[in-house]
Motif scaffolding. Sequence first.
Motif, PDB file in Angstrom:
ATOM      1  N   VAL A  92     -61.123  -7.234   0.633  1.00 36.03           N
ATOM      2  CA  VAL A  92     -61.496  -7.420  -0.542  1.00 36.03           C
ATOM      3  C   VAL A  92     -63.073  -7.490  -0.692  1.00 36.03           C
ATOM      4  O   VAL A  92     -64.024  -6.921  -1.749  1.00 36.03           O
ATOM      5  N   GLY A  93     -63.572  -8.394   0.466  1.00 38.08           N
ATOM      6  CA  GLY A  93     -65.014  -8.578   0.426  1.00 38.08           C
ATOM      7  C   GLY A  93     -65.587  -7.209   0.617  1.00 38.08           C
ATOM      8  O   GLY A  93     -66.795  -7.047  -0.045  1.00 38.08           O
ATOM      9  N   VAL A  94     -65.177  -6.222   1.337  1.00 40.36           N
ATOM     10  CA  VAL A  94     -65.812  -4.973   1.784  1.00 40.36           C
ATOM     11  C   VAL A  94     -65.828  -4.266   0.556  1.00 40.36           C
ATOM     12  O   VAL A  94     -66.965  -3.540   0.071  1.00 40.36           O
ATOM     13  N   SER A  95     -64.811  -4.088  -0.359  1.00 39.41           N
ATOM     14  CA  SER A  95     -64.595  -3.333  -1.584  1.00 39.41           C
ATOM     15  C   SER A  95     -65.620  -4.025  -2.474  1.00 39.41           C
ATOM     16  O   SER A  95     -66.185  -3.144  -3.372  1.00 39.41           O
ATOM     17  N   VAL A  96     -65.747  -5.125  -2.684  1.00 33.81           N
ATOM     18  CA  VAL A  96     -66.632  -5.787  -3.747  1.00 33.81           C
ATOM     19  C   VAL A  96     -68.178  -5.359  -3.423  1.00 33.81           C
ATOM     20  O   VAL A  96     -68.979  -4.962  -4.187  1.00 33.81           O
ATOM     21  N   LEU A  97     -68.455  -5.212  -2.201  1.00 34.26           N
ATOM     22  CA  LEU A  97     -69.783  -4.777  -1.621  1.00 34.26           C
ATOM     23  C   LEU A  97     -70.100  -3.732  -2.040  1.00 34.26           C
ATOM     24  O   LEU A  97     -71.171  -3.289  -2.664  1.00 34.26           O
ATOM     25  N   GLU A 111     -70.675  -3.512  -5.613  1.00 27.38           N
ATOM     26  CA  GLU A 111     -72.044  -4.005  -6.088  1.00 27.38           C
ATOM     27  C   GLU A 111     -72.868  -3.159  -5.567  1.00 27.38           C
ATOM     28  O   GLU A 111     -74.014  -3.103  -6.414  1.00 27.38           O
ATOM     29  N   ARG A 112     -72.821  -2.163  -4.902  1.00 32.40           N
ATOM     30  CA  ARG A 112     -73.809  -1.218  -4.324  1.00 32.40           C
ATOM     31  C   ARG A 112     -73.552   0.146  -5.244  1.00 32.40           C
ATOM     32  O   ARG A 112     -74.491   1.054  -4.974  1.00 32.40           O
ATOM     33  N   GLY A 113     -72.905   0.207  -6.147  1.00 35.09           N
ATOM     34  CA  GLY A 113     -72.628   1.276  -7.043  1.00 35.09           C
ATOM     35  C   GLY A 113     -72.048   2.582  -6.688  1.00 35.09           C
ATOM     36  O   GLY A 113     -72.135   3.673  -7.097  1.00 35.09           O
ATOM     37  N   CYS A 114     -71.030   2.343  -5.514  1.00 31.90           N
ATOM     38  CA  CYS A 114     -70.345   3.340  -4.860  1.00 31.90           C
ATOM     39  C   CYS A 114     -69.108   3.583  -5.846  1.00 31.90           C
ATOM     40  O   CYS A 114     -68.853   2.906  -6.717  1.00 31.90           O
ATOM     41  N   SER A 115     -68.594   4.828  -5.439  1.00 25.94           N
ATOM     42  CA  SER A 115     -67.491   5.480  -6.277  1.00 25.94           C
ATOM     43  C   SER A 115     -66.406   4.647  -6.188  1.00 25.94           C
ATOM     44  O   SER A 115     -66.027   4.035  -5.312  1.00 25.94           O
ATOM     45  N   HIS A 163     -71.300   0.390   6.897  1.00 27.72           N
ATOM     46  CA  HIS A 163     -72.271  -0.567   6.662  1.00 27.72           C
ATOM     47  C   HIS A 163     -71.617  -1.704   5.882  1.00 27.72           C
ATOM     48  O   HIS A 163     -72.085  -2.833   6.116  1.00 27.72           O
ATOM     49  N   ALA A 164     -70.967  -1.372   4.649  1.00 25.84           N
ATOM     50  CA  ALA A 164     -70.340  -2.443   4.260  1.00 25.84           C
ATOM     51  C   ALA A 164     -69.538  -3.261   5.024  1.00 25.84           C
ATOM     52  O   ALA A 164     -69.268  -4.574   4.653  1.00 25.84           O
ATOM     53  N   ASN A 165     -68.667  -2.512   5.948  1.00 23.70           N
ATOM     54  CA  ASN A 165     -67.821  -3.434   6.615  1.00 23.70           C
ATOM     55  C   ASN A 165     -68.762  -4.618   7.680  1.00 23.70           C
ATOM     56  O   ASN A 165     -68.177  -5.755   7.430  1.00 23.70           O
ATOM     57  N   SER A 166     -69.593  -3.862   8.437  1.00 25.71           N
ATOM     58  CA  SER A 166     -70.350  -4.767   9.130  1.00 25.71           C
ATOM     59  C   SER A 166     -71.293  -5.914   8.182  1.00 25.71           C
ATOM     60  O   SER A 166     -71.312  -6.932   8.810  1.00 25.71           O
ATOM     61  N   ASP A 167     -71.688  -5.353   6.970  1.00 23.38           N
ATOM     62  CA  ASP A 167     -72.434  -6.528   6.333  1.00 23.38           C
ATOM     63  C   ASP A 167     -71.438  -7.587   5.748  1.00 23.38           C
ATOM     64  O   ASP A 167     -72.096  -8.687   5.777  1.00 23.38           O
ATOM     65  N   GLU A 168     -70.212  -7.102   5.592  1.00 20.13           N
ATOM     66  CA  GLU A 168     -69.391  -8.205   4.937  1.00 20.13           C
ATOM     67  C   GLU A 168     -69.213  -9.227   5.897  1.00 20.13           C
ATOM     68  O   GLU A 168     -69.107 -10.581   5.606  1.00 20.13           O
ATOM     69  N   GLN A 169     -68.831  -8.766   7.177  1.00 14.13           N
ATOM     70  CA  GLN A 169     -68.692  -9.699   8.367  1.00 14.13           C
ATOM     71  C   GLN A 169     -69.724 -10.625   8.587  1.00 14.13           C
ATOM     72  O   GLN A 169     -69.546 -11.932   8.798  1.00 14.13           O
ATOM     73  N   ARG A 170     -70.857  -9.966   8.634  1.00 16.44           N
ATOM     74  CA  ARG A 170     -72.141 -10.729   8.802  1.00 16.44           C
ATOM     75  C   ARG A 170     -72.405 -11.839   7.858  1.00 16.44           C
ATOM     76  O   ARG A 170     -72.732 -12.690   8.123  1.00 16.44           O
TER      77      ARG A 170
END
Length: 138
Positions: free
Chosen positions: A38-43, A46-50, A124-131
């Motif tokens: 869910v965190g990855v999807s939300v990021l 928020e970044r305006g992805c499709s 990137h979203a996967n890595s960012d969410e974990q960080r």
Amino acid sequence: MTDDEYREMFIPLIDYLKDIGCDKQQHSGNRNLLHHLVGVSVLLSERGCSDDLCKAGLFHSIYGTAIFKPKMVSLEDRDKIKDLIGVWAETLVYEFCMLPKDRRAGIYALEESPLKDDLYDLAHANSDEQRIWKEKNQ
């Protein structure tokens, strides 16, 4: 996307992820896989992805990856996942799950295409969410 549109699109998908046990599968630290998905999807949202990329973010490791080994569903279930999230989103999920441990190198080796662009955003979203999660919970 309005809150109601989001709920209509994503709540059934989250319910499916609960049905296959993502809320019981440990991911990292003291949280479960569903929390991370869910965190990855939300990021991504928020970044305006499709919508497709946001759905892929929600399912991005359900087939297991070179790093996250548990397989929540079999590759034999790809058609079911395509029916749930769409062909493009499932293609992204499948391709993400097939990447080597060095995901960025694996993505870099791909020829320029929408697939490559979306996989970079997903990685990137996967890595960012974990960080971000680790920083908040240290």
